[in-house]
Design a protein around this motif. Structure first.
Motif, PDB file in Angstrom:
ATOM      1  N   GLU A   1      32.336 -17.461 -44.507  1.00 25.08           N
ATOM      2  CA  GLU A   1      32.305 -16.204 -43.759  1.00 25.08           C
ATOM      3  C   GLU A   1      31.783 -16.436 -42.341  1.00 25.08           C
ATOM      4  O   GLU A   1      32.318 -15.883 -41.373  1.00 25.08           O
ATOM      5  N   ARG A   2      30.762 -17.253 -42.212  1.00 23.48           N
ATOM      6  CA  ARG A   2      30.214 -17.556 -40.883  1.00 23.48           C
ATOM      7  C   ARG A   2      31.273 -18.203 -39.994  1.00 23.48           C
ATOM      8  O   ARG A   2      31.421 -17.846 -38.830  1.00 23.48           O
ATOM      9  N   ASP A   3      32.003 -19.152 -40.572  1.00 19.10           N
ATOM     10  CA  ASP A   3      33.061 -19.814 -39.813  1.00 19.10           C
ATOM     11  C   ASP A   3      34.136 -18.812 -39.390  1.00 19.10           C
ATOM     12  O   ASP A   3      34.650 -18.879 -38.267  1.00 19.10           O
ATOM     13  N   ASP A   4      34.484 -17.886 -40.285  1.00 16.39           N
ATOM     14  CA  ASP A   4      35.471 -16.852 -39.956  1.00 16.39           C
ATOM     15  C   ASP A   4      34.994 -15.996 -38.788  1.00 16.39           C
ATOM     16  O   ASP A   4      35.769 -15.699 -37.870  1.00 16.39           O
ATOM     17  N   LEU A   5      33.742 -15.567 -38.831  1.00 15.16           N
ATOM     18  CA  LEU A   5      33.205 -14.742 -37.743  1.00 15.16           C
ATOM     19  C   LEU A   5      33.214 -15.511 -36.427  1.00 15.16           C
ATOM     20  O   LEU A   5      33.646 -14.995 -35.388  1.00 15.16           O
ATOM     21  N   ILE A   6      32.753 -16.746 -36.454  1.00 18.05           N
ATOM     22  CA  ILE A   6      32.684 -17.573 -35.248  1.00 18.05           C
ATOM     23  C   ILE A   6      34.081 -17.835 -34.700  1.00 18.05           C
ATOM     24  O   ILE A   6      34.323 -17.714 -33.493  1.00 18.05           O
ATOM     25  N   GLU A   7      35.019 -18.158 -35.574  1.00 14.56           N
ATOM     26  CA  GLU A   7      36.394 -18.437 -35.139  1.00 14.56           C
ATOM     27  C   GLU A   7      37.062 -17.187 -34.566  1.00 14.56           C
ATOM     28  O   GLU A   7      37.759 -17.256 -33.553  1.00 14.56           O
ATOM     29  N   THR A   8      36.842 -16.045 -35.189  1.00 17.73           N
ATOM     30  CA  THR A   8      37.443 -14.804 -34.698  1.00 17.73           C
ATOM     31  C   THR A   8      36.861 -14.425 -33.342  1.00 17.73           C
ATOM     32  O   THR A   8      37.595 -14.014 -32.432  1.00 17.73           O
ATOM     33  N   LEU A   9      35.554 -14.556 -33.187  1.00 19.75           N
ATOM     34  CA  LEU A   9      34.940 -14.308 -31.878  1.00 19.75           C
ATOM     35  C   LEU A   9      35.537 -15.242 -30.820  1.00 19.75           C
ATOM     36  O   LEU A   9      35.878 -14.791 -29.719  1.00 19.75           O
ATOM     37  N   ALA A  10      35.667 -16.506 -31.133  1.00 20.51           N
ATOM     38  CA  ALA A  10      36.211 -17.473 -30.178  1.00 20.51           C
ATOM     39  C   ALA A  10      37.655 -17.132 -29.812  1.00 20.51           C
ATOM     40  O   ALA A  10      38.042 -17.228 -28.635  1.00 20.51           O
ATOM     41  N   ARG A  11      38.446 -16.729 -30.769  1.00 24.28           N
ATOM     42  CA  ARG A  11      39.847 -16.388 -30.510  1.00 24.28           C
ATOM     43  C   ARG A  11      39.942 -15.205 -29.544  1.00 24.28           C
ATOM     44  O   ARG A  11      40.671 -15.249 -28.557  1.00 24.28           O
ATOM     45  N   HIS A  12      39.176 -14.158 -29.825  1.00 25.64           N
ATOM     46  CA  HIS A  12      39.273 -12.963 -28.986  1.00 25.64           C
ATOM     47  C   HIS A  12      38.614 -13.162 -27.623  1.00 25.64           C
ATOM     48  O   HIS A  12      39.095 -12.630 -26.619  1.00 25.64           O
ATOM     49  N   ARG A  13      37.557 -13.956 -27.573  1.00 25.22           N
ATOM     50  CA  ARG A  13      36.954 -14.329 -26.296  1.00 25.22           C
ATOM     51  C   ARG A  13      37.969 -15.127 -25.479  1.00 25.22           C
ATOM     52  O   ARG A  13      38.077 -14.962 -24.262  1.00 25.22           O
ATOM     53  N   GLY A  14      38.718 -15.981 -26.160  1.00 26.41           N
ATOM     54  CA  GLY A  14      39.761 -16.777 -25.496  1.00 26.41           C
ATOM     55  C   GLY A  14      40.840 -15.903 -24.873  1.00 26.41           C
ATOM     56  O   GLY A  14      41.335 -16.191 -23.779  1.00 26.41           O
ATOM     57  N   PHE A  15      41.225 -14.812 -25.570  1.00 28.33           N
ATOM     58  CA  PHE A  15      42.200 -13.882 -24.997  1.00 28.33           C
ATOM     59  C   PHE A  15      41.656 -13.290 -23.696  1.00 28.33           C
ATOM     60  O   PHE A  15      42.366 -13.177 -22.700  1.00 28.33           O
ATOM     61  N   LEU A  16      40.391 -12.893 -23.717  1.00 27.16           N
ATOM     62  CA  LEU A  16      39.782 -12.320 -22.520  1.00 27.16           C
ATOM     63  C   LEU A  16      39.742 -13.352 -21.391  1.00 27.16           C
ATOM     64  O   LEU A  16      40.131 -13.062 -20.255  1.00 27.16           O
ATOM     65  N   LEU A  17      39.284 -14.537 -21.687  1.00 23.87           N
ATOM     66  CA  LEU A  17      39.202 -15.586 -20.664  1.00 23.87           C
ATOM     67  C   LEU A  17      40.582 -15.947 -20.112  1.00 23.87           C
ATOM     68  O   LEU A  17      40.719 -16.252 -18.926  1.00 23.87           O
ATOM     69  N   GLN A  18      41.587 -15.888 -20.956  1.00 31.72           N
ATOM     70  CA  GLN A  18      42.949 -16.212 -20.530  1.00 31.72           C
ATOM     71  C   GLN A  18      43.425 -15.249 -19.447  1.00 31.72           C
ATOM     72  O   GLN A  18      44.175 -15.644 -18.559  1.00 31.72           O
ATOM     73  N   THR A  19      42.974 -14.007 -19.482  1.00 31.00           N
ATOM     74  CA  THR A  19      43.415 -13.050 -18.458  1.00 31.00           C
ATOM     75  C   THR A  19      42.923 -13.438 -17.069  1.00 31.00           C
ATOM     76  O   THR A  19      43.501 -13.003 -16.076  1.00 31.00           O
ATOM     77  N   ALA A  20      41.884 -14.247 -17.001  1.00 31.17           N
ATOM     78  CA  ALA A  20      41.320 -14.649 -15.711  1.00 31.17           C
ATOM     79  C   ALA A  20      41.922 -15.943 -15.178  1.00 31.17           C
ATOM     80  O   ALA A  20      41.694 -16.292 -14.010  1.00 31.17           O
ATOM     81  N   GLU A  21      42.686 -16.643 -15.994  1.00 24.71           N
ATOM     82  CA  GLU A  21      43.225 -17.938 -15.576  1.00 24.71           C
ATOM     83  C   GLU A  21      44.189 -17.774 -14.404  1.00 24.71           C
ATOM     84  O   GLU A  21      45.074 -16.919 -14.417  1.00 24.71           O
ATOM     85  N   GLY A  22      43.984 -18.611 -13.385  1.00 27.71           N
ATOM     86  CA  GLY A  22      44.870 -18.622 -12.229  1.00 27.71           C
ATOM     87  C   GLY A  22      44.594 -17.538 -11.204  1.00 27.71           C
ATOM     88  O   GLY A  22      45.327 -17.424 -10.216  1.00 27.71           O
ATOM     89  N   LEU A  23      43.561 -16.748 -11.399  1.00 26.87           N
ATOM     90  CA  LEU A  23      43.225 -15.694 -10.439  1.00 26.87           C
ATOM     91  C   LEU A  23      42.261 -16.207  -9.382  1.00 26.87           C
ATOM     92  O   LEU A  23      41.446 -17.088  -9.642  1.00 26.87           O
ATOM     93  N   THR A  24      42.328 -15.611  -8.212  1.00 28.99           N
ATOM     94  CA  THR A  24      41.314 -15.846  -7.197  1.00 28.99           C
ATOM     95  C   THR A  24      40.149 -14.903  -7.501  1.00 28.99           C
ATOM     96  O   THR A  24      40.288 -13.963  -8.290  1.00 28.99           O
ATOM     97  N   ASP A  25      39.022 -15.150  -6.853  1.00 31.69           N
ATOM     98  CA  ASP A  25      37.885 -14.236  -7.023  1.00 31.69           C
ATOM     99  C   ASP A  25      38.260 -12.824  -6.595  1.00 31.69           C
ATOM    100  O   ASP A  25      37.869 -11.854  -7.239  1.00 31.69           O
ATOM    101  N   GLU A  26      39.011 -12.717  -5.516  1.00 39.52           N
ATOM    102  CA  GLU A  26      39.421 -11.389  -5.034  1.00 39.52           C
ATOM    103  C   GLU A  26      40.297 -10.682  -6.075  1.00 39.52           C
ATOM    104  O   GLU A  26      40.099  -9.497  -6.362  1.00 39.52           O
ATOM    105  N   GLN A  27      41.252 -11.395  -6.645  1.00 39.60           N
ATOM    106  CA  GLN A  27      42.105 -10.794  -7.669  1.00 39.60           C
ATOM    107  C   GLN A  27      41.291 -10.396  -8.895  1.00 39.60           C
ATOM    108  O   GLN A  27      41.525  -9.349  -9.487  1.00 39.60           O
ATOM    109  N   ALA A  28      40.330 -11.236  -9.278  1.00 44.02           N
ATOM    110  CA  ALA A  28      39.516 -10.957 -10.464  1.00 44.02           C
ATOM    111  C   ALA A  28      38.649  -9.722 -10.273  1.00 44.02           C
ATOM    112  O   ALA A  28      38.278  -9.066 -11.244  1.00 44.02           O
ATOM    113  N   ARG A  29      38.336  -9.385  -9.029  1.00 48.24           N
ATOM    114  CA  ARG A  29      37.519  -8.206  -8.732  1.00 48.24           C
ATOM    115  C   ARG A  29      38.369  -6.962  -8.452  1.00 48.24           C
ATOM    116  O   ARG A  29      37.826  -5.893  -8.177  1.00 48.24           O
ATOM    117  N   THR A  30      39.670  -7.092  -8.525  1.00 48.65           N
ATOM    118  CA  THR A  30      40.567  -5.977  -8.234  1.00 48.65           C
ATOM    119  C   THR A  30      40.552  -4.955  -9.360  1.00 48.65           C
ATOM    120  O   THR A  30      40.747  -5.302 -10.524  1.00 48.65           O
TER     121      THR A  30
END
Length: 185
Positions: free
Chosen positions: A3-32
Motif C-alpha cells: 500500500e505504501r508503494d502504491d501511494l508513493i507511486e501514485t503521488l509520483a505519477r501525478h506530480r510528474g504530470f504537473l511537472l511535465q506542464t512546465a517543461e520547455g517553458l521560460t520563466d515568463e511563460q510559467a508565470r503567465t
C-alpha cells in the motif's frame, strides 16, 4: 506492491504530470495567467509543494503543522468572507482576507520551483515509508472540514494525491492557453 508503494507511486505519477506542464517553458511563460484565474503554472508548482509539505507534516504532527497558515488562521471570520463572496458572485478578491498561497517572489524561478517540488517529494516518500498509516489527527477548524473530523496519515496521502491531480489539470489548461502544448490527452 505494498500500500505504501502504491501511494508513493501514485503521488509520483501525478506530480510528474504537473511537472511535465512546465517543461520547455521560460520563466515568463510559467508565470503567465492565461485564463480568467490568477493561477499560473509557476504558482501552481509553488502551491502544490507548499501544500504537500504542510499536509505531510500534519500526517506526522497534527494540526500544529498548520501553524500560522493564513488559510487556517483562527482570526479569519470565514462567515464574513463567505457572505462577502456571496454578494460578489463568489469573488473573494474584495475581501479583507487575502489568499497568498499562490503569490510568487522574484526568487521563485521555474528552476527553483521544480527543485522544491522534487525536494518535497523526497520528504513525502520518506514520511510515507515510516509513518503509521492508521495514525489520526484532528483537522484544524475550517469551514470546509466537518467539525471534529480527524484524518489518518493514509487519508492525508489520498488528499494530497487529489490536490496534485486537480492542480495538474489546471496546469494543463493553462499550458495549452500559453503555447498550445498539452500534457494530457
Amino acid at each position: 506492491m505494498s500500500e505504501r508503494d502504491d501511494l508513493i507511486e501514485t503521488l509520483a505519477r501525478h506530480r510528474g504530470f504537473l511537472l511535465q506542464t512546465a517543461e520547455g517553458l521560460t520563466d515568463e511563460q510559467a508565470r503567465t495567467s492565461s485564463t480568467v484565474s490568477a493561477l499560473s503554472i509557476a504558482s501552481l508548482l509553488k502551491h502544490v509543494a507548499d501544500t504537500e509539505e504542510q499536509w505531510m507534516d500534519f500526517a506526522v504532527r497534527g494540526a500544529e503543522a498548520f501553524g500560522d497558515s493564513t488559510v487556517y488562521d483562527a482570526d479569519v471570520d470565514w462567515e464574513a468572507v463567505d457572505a462577502e463572496a456571496a454578494t460578489n458572485d463568489g469573488d473573494w478578491s474584495d475581501s479583507d482576507w487575502e489568499d497568498t498561497r499562490f503569490v510568487l517572489t522574484d526568487e521563485e524561478t521555474l528552476e527553483v520551483l521544480r527543485a522544491r517540488v522534487a525536494e518535497v517529494a523526497a520528504k513525502t516518500e520518506a514520511i510515507l515509508r515510516e509513518v503509521d498509516l492508521d495514525v489520526t489527527h484532528p483537522l484544524p477548524e475550517a469551514p470546509w472540514f466537518d467539525a471534529g473530523a480527524s484524518w489518518s496519515a493514509r487519508r492525508v496521502a489520498l488528499h494530497v494525491i487529489a490536490e496534485i491531480s486537480q492542480h495538474s489539470g489546471h496546469a494543463d489548461i493553462i499550458r495549452e492557453a500559453v503555447d498550445g502544448q498539452r500534457t494530457m490527452g
